[in-house]
Design a protein around this motif. Structure first.
Motif, short mmCIF file in Angstrom:
data_model
loop_
_atom_site.label_atom_id
_atom_site.label_comp_id
_atom_site.label_asym_id
_atom_site.label_seq_id
_atom_site.Cartn_x
_atom_site.Cartn_y
_atom_site.Cartn_z
N LEU A 103 105.69 38.99 30.51
CA LEU A 103 104.83 38.07 31.27
C LEU A 103 105.69 37.14 32.14
O LEU A 103 105.37 36.89 33.30
N ILE B 98 105.84 34.07 18.97
CA ILE B 98 105.06 34.39 20.18
C ILE B 98 104.57 33.10 20.81
O ILE B 98 104.63 32.91 22.03
N ALA B 99 104.11 32.19 19.97
CA ALA B 99 103.67 30.89 20.49
C ALA B 99 104.84 30.14 21.09
O ALA B 99 104.70 29.47 22.12
N SER C 189 105.49 31.65 24.45
CA SER C 189 104.34 31.44 25.34
C SER C 189 104.28 29.99 25.79
O SER C 189 104.02 29.70 26.97
N THR D 299 105.43 36.95 36.12
CA THR D 299 105.05 35.69 36.78
C THR D 299 106.26 35.08 37.48
O THR D 299 106.13 34.09 38.19
N HIS E 108 97.09 31.08 17.22
CA HIS E 108 97.35 30.06 18.23
C HIS E 108 96.17 29.11 18.37
O HIS E 108 96.34 27.91 18.57
N HIS F 110 96.79 33.68 34.10
CA HIS F 110 96.19 34.75 33.31
C HIS F 110 97.28 35.27 32.39
O HIS F 110 98.21 35.93 32.82
N GLY G 183 99.68 35.83 36.80
CA GLY G 183 99.41 36.44 35.50
C GLY G 183 100.18 37.72 35.34
O GLY G 183 101.05 38.05 36.17
N GLY G 184 99.87 38.43 34.28
CA GLY G 184 100.65 39.62 33.94
C GLY G 184 100.21 40.90 34.63
O GLY G 184 100.89 41.93 34.54
N ALA H 226 98.64 28.88 23.31
CA ALA H 226 100.07 28.55 23.21
C ALA H 226 100.64 28.24 24.60
O ALA H 226 101.37 27.26 24.77
N ILE I 114 98.74 36.58 28.35
CA ILE I 114 98.69 37.84 27.62
C ILE I 114 97.72 37.66 26.46
O ILE I 114 97.35 36.54 26.11
N GLU J 69 106.59 40.97 24.46
CA GLU J 69 105.47 41.08 25.38
C GLU J 69 105.46 39.88 26.33
O GLU J 69 105.23 40.01 27.53
N ALA J 70 105.75 38.71 25.76
CA ALA J 70 105.74 37.49 26.58
C ALA J 70 106.91 37.48 27.57
O ALA J 70 106.80 36.91 28.65
N ILE K 244 106.80 29.38 28.39
CA ILE K 244 106.36 29.91 29.69
C ILE K 244 105.37 28.93 30.34
O ILE K 244 105.46 28.63 31.53
N TYR L 216 91.15 33.60 37.84
CA TYR L 216 91.30 34.12 39.20
C TYR L 216 90.19 33.64 40.13
O TYR L 216 90.33 33.64 41.33
#
Ligand SMILES: Cc1ncc(C[n+]2csc(CCOP(=O)(O)OP(=O)(O)O)c2C)c(N)n1
Ligand code: SF4
Ligand SMILES: [Mg+2]
Lengths: 338, 624
Positions: free
Chosen positions: B330, B296-297, B300, B334, A108, A70, B466-467, A78, A72, B326-327, B303, A62
């Protein structure tokens, strides 16, 4: 097409956002160091991207007037991998913390390193969870008393450097936020590295783990307790550089006089010496600087090369041809009438 | 059709259902696919249902290791792989044990006689020998000593005894080719092509195949072989396609039409892996495939790729989708384009990896923390996976939103003829990247409420996302109370507005009447056939098959009101029914089956019929 490069200054990389770290936090020093470094790299703001996870450290993007994301908790490497593979022209920095990068995101991190994604990964190591107010982290030393471990931790910490080396990182370095010239030089080296560059930055959290690095960083002791690595130079330390490390029997290092110290070579293929240096524990000196820097193809590069090969290979070249590939047949009007 | 050349007259059938079943190692999936290809090239309409165990090789000869492949092919349009086979090929006693109960009374049963020794029977759990104890009384049985006959057929080709024995499946295929009067020349070529790296193997398999065909002829396995004429399908170019390949092609088509690189991040999982395999072959279409370290990767990275200006796509099945939640939040925060594919399988947890189920609707629509509305689309047939994938990508790009695309195991592996689309007629997709720094605001919205897609590399548009909750215009972090409510409502409204742009819903079959069947996903085929059959009994039945599971079409409640009853058949405990009630206040009766298997047409038909007849209805119909 990017705009012709006008000479940028540190100020160009400062965003309009109010910085919200605690007064005295070492994150400020790192931010200043990175903002100062940026214009020196000659890369435009629009081609620079900072990606982070979650934590105090991860607020970093930021404050940079570049593209920023930003993410998670733990997933920055990743996200950055996808970004870099989608557009290899970008210069991509990852900012993570010891919890973010080594706990929830450990998987990751090691995979980004083993793949050698062309990322500059900065791990702000304060040996504590800052943002969640003071729990033990994967780098908190054994026995550490924190909010979540009032009787002391019972789990042994990670050594970020041996972890990165073990994961096959092509660039591994350590520096500390309280030594601006050293940090600047290490960051510059990381920026110049083509491939996954991992930098552990000792970062003092004044609120939840103040003084975590005093043992090594205090003015009066640091020359004796820190060994600054320099490529092609012997591994010597001490105020008068009178002490050195040399190879002993059975793959071990030995402390001794400066004479006969091993010459540091970042480009060694063999990891043994780098691992031995990375793993030193007191009373041995702690190493600072670039442990390893080797050139290997990056995954983003290899993937693009494969794609170019695939383009040359035979096979349907247009979307229509692709859809119509394989065993097809035509049905004409009236077909099926016996 | 010239009959004169045929040695015997053919019996013309309208359709047939054939099931090949054997040990996992017997090559039944291959045999089925080969038969399917020939039926497709011949011009039959068809639908297939492969059904295989989760273990790669369960102990040989046990019922756990039985693998099956069913095809319905016909001279008319076909919607499902059929309820009961007319012909069952059972390569061992275990296959017979598992599949005999499904065989039509009087159906044709082809058995591998050599595998009915006492030890084989024991392993398969037969107490007495079904060949002799009367079990098979009601079927036409063709007993073949495959081992012996195949051995003889491949003599002199120089292949080992083990390889010779592995030609059994082509022998069986040859026999079924004779039974249904299929073209053996085309298949011979296909076999030679398949084994072109080893001419002796090719020769052996061709010989086994032909010997099987000739065997049918010689023993006069039937009074007359069957024939099934080509179907009168819509004119055009066709290819047979599985759901997973159609889906992969739909993604590529969308990315290509949008002029975007595509990035597919995935971690292997049944039954979604084939999408990764398929896409990996097409790298020359500006396509990055990324086998990530975990799900998750995978999401992510997708994204990250979308942030970079590519079309980010990730695919998995239920357990992996759980990891991606969770992603997904995000991606929603975003407001980046992202397509998340869930090829559903039996759950919960690891569940039934190779079996089909529709039990992830709640997960898709309601499964995240916070107010997190994500559009959910569902494909209804293997070929429809193409169009649905295309539309999912279009919505993701148009609205800058993650979109979930639901497929399932039966669609993924099942196949059907696909009328190939003309690329030029596919709807336009415009990524419309932001480039102008004048007045640029990262969260300023257009009339779809979509924000600008401003990608790194664009001078003057540097910004941070960001989230954390963000300011409604600048996208900077904002903890302001009013702003948060505004953002939550705006994100919801953006997704709701997708429904305003949908074509009006047109129910299939009767526009009003006794029963409206509302379905979604892979049950389309069984429901369609069931509705056709129920209407033949004089009932007035309509069918709506939802591609848009969320947001639901605006006109659904009005349409439902034109019927006396609404039936919602699902392979779950009633998730769509609950969703319809919650979203629209629409009451319906459920038909629910949770056996890892598709509906039988008869199950749906009898539910429609009893619903049409009954006045007071139970909330859920039981499947016997
Ligand atoms: C999935 C998830 N789990 C937990 C958290 C809470 N959380 C936020 S930051 C953090 C730890 C951060 O520690 P570190 O990475 O060392 O960063 P620091 O704050 O010390 O810079 C945790 C546990 C979260 N945001 N998301
Ligand atoms: S909690 Fe610690 S790490 Fe976080 S901002 Fe404050 S001083 Fe820095
Ligand atoms: Mg920390």
């Amino acid at each position: 097409m990017s705009a012709p490069l006008v000479k940028l200054t540190k100020k160009d990389f400062v965003s309009d956002q109010e910085v919200r770290w605690c007064p005295g936090c070492a994150d400020f020093a790192i931010l200043a160091g990175v903002q100062k470094l940026m214009p020196e790299l000659g890369i435009s703001r629009e081609k620079t991207v900072f990606i982070s996870g979650i934590g105090c450290a991860s607020r970093f993007p930021y404050y940079m007037n570049t593209y920023g994301f930003h993410g998670i908790h733990g997933r920055a490497p990743a996200i950055a991998t996808g970004l870099k593979m989608a557009n290899p022209d970008l210069t991509v920095w990852v900012v993570t913390g010891d919890g973010d990068g080594l706990s929830i995101g450990g998987n990751h991190l090691i995979h980004a390193l083993r793949r050698n994604v062309d990322l500059k990964i900065l791990l702000f190591d304060n040996r504590i969870y800052g943002l969640t107010k003071g729990q033990a982290s994967p780098t908190s030393e054994l026995g550490k008393k924190t909010k979540s471990s009032p009787f002391g931790t019972v789990d042994r910490p990670f050594n970020p450097l041996t972890l990165a080396l073990g994961a096959g990182a092509t660039f591994v370095a350590r520096t500390t936020a309280n030594d601006m010239p050293h940090m600047s030089s290490v960051l510059k080296r990381a920026a110049a590295h083509k491939g996954a560059a991992f930098v552990e930055i000792w970062q003092n959290c004044v609120v939840f783990n103040d003084g975590a690095f005093d043992e090594w960083s205090e003015k009066d002791v640091r020359d004796e307790r820190l060994l600054k690595l320099e490529h092609g130079k012997p591994l010597v330390y001490g105020k008068t550089k009178d002490k050195g490390l040399r190879i002993g029997g059975g793959f071990t290092l030995e402390m001794g006089a400066a004479d006969g110290a091993v010459v540091h070579d970042e480009s060694r293929d063999n990891l043994s010496l780098a691992l031995a240096l990375a793993a030193l524990e007191p009373p041995w000196p702690q190493v600072m600087g670039v442990l390893r820097a080797v050139d290997l193809p990056t995954v983003d590069q290899l993937a693009r090369e494969q794609e170019r090969e695939a383009e040359k290979s035979r096979g349907p070249a247009t979307l229509q041809a692709l859809l119509q590939s394989g065993d097809t047949w035509d049905v004409t009007a009236g077909a099926g009438d016996a | 059709m010239t009959v004169s050349a045929a040695p015997r007259p053919h019996v013309d059938l309208q359709n047939a259902v054939v099931r090949f079943a054997g040990d996992s190692g017997d090559g039944m999936q291959l045999t089925g696919t080969e038969f399917t290809r020939e039926a497709a090239l011949y011009g039959n309409d068809l639908a297939t249902f492969p059904d295989y165990p989760a273990e790669i090789r369960a102990p040989a000869g046990t019922t756990a290791g039985v693998s099956g492949y069913q095809i319905q092919f016909a001279a008319h349009e076909v919607y499902s792989a059929g309820d009961q086979p007319d012909t069952l090929v059972a390569m061992n006693p275990a296959a017979l044990k598992v599949h005999l109960p499904d065989l039509k009374r009087g159906g044709l049963l082809i058995l591998n006689e050599a595998t009915f020794k006492q030890s084989d029977l024991d392993r398969a759990g037969w107490k007495t020998n079904p060949l002799t104890d009367g079990t098979l009384e009601n079927y036409q049985v063709i007993k073949v000593d495959f081992e012996h006959l195949v051995g003889k057929a491949v003599e002199g080709t120089g292949v080992s005894a083990k390889d010779a024995s592995r030609c059994k499946n082509f022998y069986a295929l040859g026999l079924v080719f004779w039974i249904y009067s299929r073209d053996i020349e085309r298949e011979e070529q296909a076999i030679r092509e398949r084994f072109k790296k080893s001419p002796p193997l090719a020769e052996a398999n061709v010989r086994a195949f032909k010997a099987g065909y000739n065997y049918g002829e010689t023993i006069e396995a039937l009074d007359a072989p069957y024939s099934i004429q080509p179907a009168r399908l819509k004119p055009g170019k066709y290819r047979n396609v599985t759901g997973n390949s159609a889906l992969a092609l739909g993604l590529i088509a969308a990315a290509q039409k949008a002029g975007l690189r595509m990035f597919y991040g995935s971690y292997p999982i049944t039954p979604a892996s084939d999408i990764l395999h398929e896409l990996s072959k097409y790298r020359r279409f500006q396509l990055t495939t990324f086998q990530a370290e975990d799900e998750i990767a995978a999401i992510s990275a997708a994204i990250g790729a979308s942030f970079a200006g590519a079309l980010g796509v990730t695919g998995s099945s239920g357990p992996g989708i759980a990891l991606k939640m969770e992603a997904m939040g995000l991606a929603l925060m975003t407001e980046l384009p992202l397509v998340i594919i869930n090829v559903q399988r039996g759950g919960p947890s690891t569940g039934l990896p190779t079996k089909t189920e529709q039990s992830d609707l709640f997960q898709a629509v309601y499964g995240r923390n916070g107010e997190c509305p994500i559009p959910v689309l569902a494909a209804r047939s293997p070929a429809d996976c193409f169009e649905t994938a295309y539309e999912a990508c279009r919505i993701a790009i148009d609205c800058r939103t993650p979109v979930i695309l639901l497929s399932d195991g039966s669609l993924a592996n099942g196949s059907e003829p696909w009328l190939l689309p003309d690329v030029n007629s596919l709807p336009k997709i415009d990524p419309d990247f932001a480039t102008d720094p004048a007045g640029f605001m990262p969260y300023k919205r257009d009339d779809k409420l979509a924000r600008p897609w401003a990608i790194p590399g664009t001078p003057g548009l540097e910004h941070r996302i960001g989230g954390l909750e963000k300011d409604a215009l600048t996208g900077n972090i904002s903890y302001d109370a009013q702003n948060h409510e505004k953002m939550v409502r705006t994100r919801a409204e953006k997704v709701r507005r997708i429904a305003d742009r949908l074509e009006p819903t047109e129910p299939f079959f009767d526009p009003e009447g006794d029963v409206l069947v509302i379905g979604w996903g892979g049950t389309y085929g069984s429901i369609t056939q069931a509705v056709i059959e129920a209407r033949q009994t004089g009932l007035r039945v309509g069918h709506v098959h939802l591609r848009h599971v969320f947001p639901l079409p605006n006109d659904l409640t009005d349409i439902a009101a034109r019927y006396r009853n609404v039936l919602v058949p699902e392979l779950n405990m009633g998730q769509l029914r609950f969703h319809l009630r919650g979203q629209l206040g629409l009451e319906s009766v459920g038909l629910n089956k949770i056996q890892g298997k598709p509906f039988h047409v008869a199950e749906v038909r009898s539910a429609i019929e009893s619903l049409a007849r009954r006045k007071h209805l139970p909330a859920e119909q039981e499947i016997a």
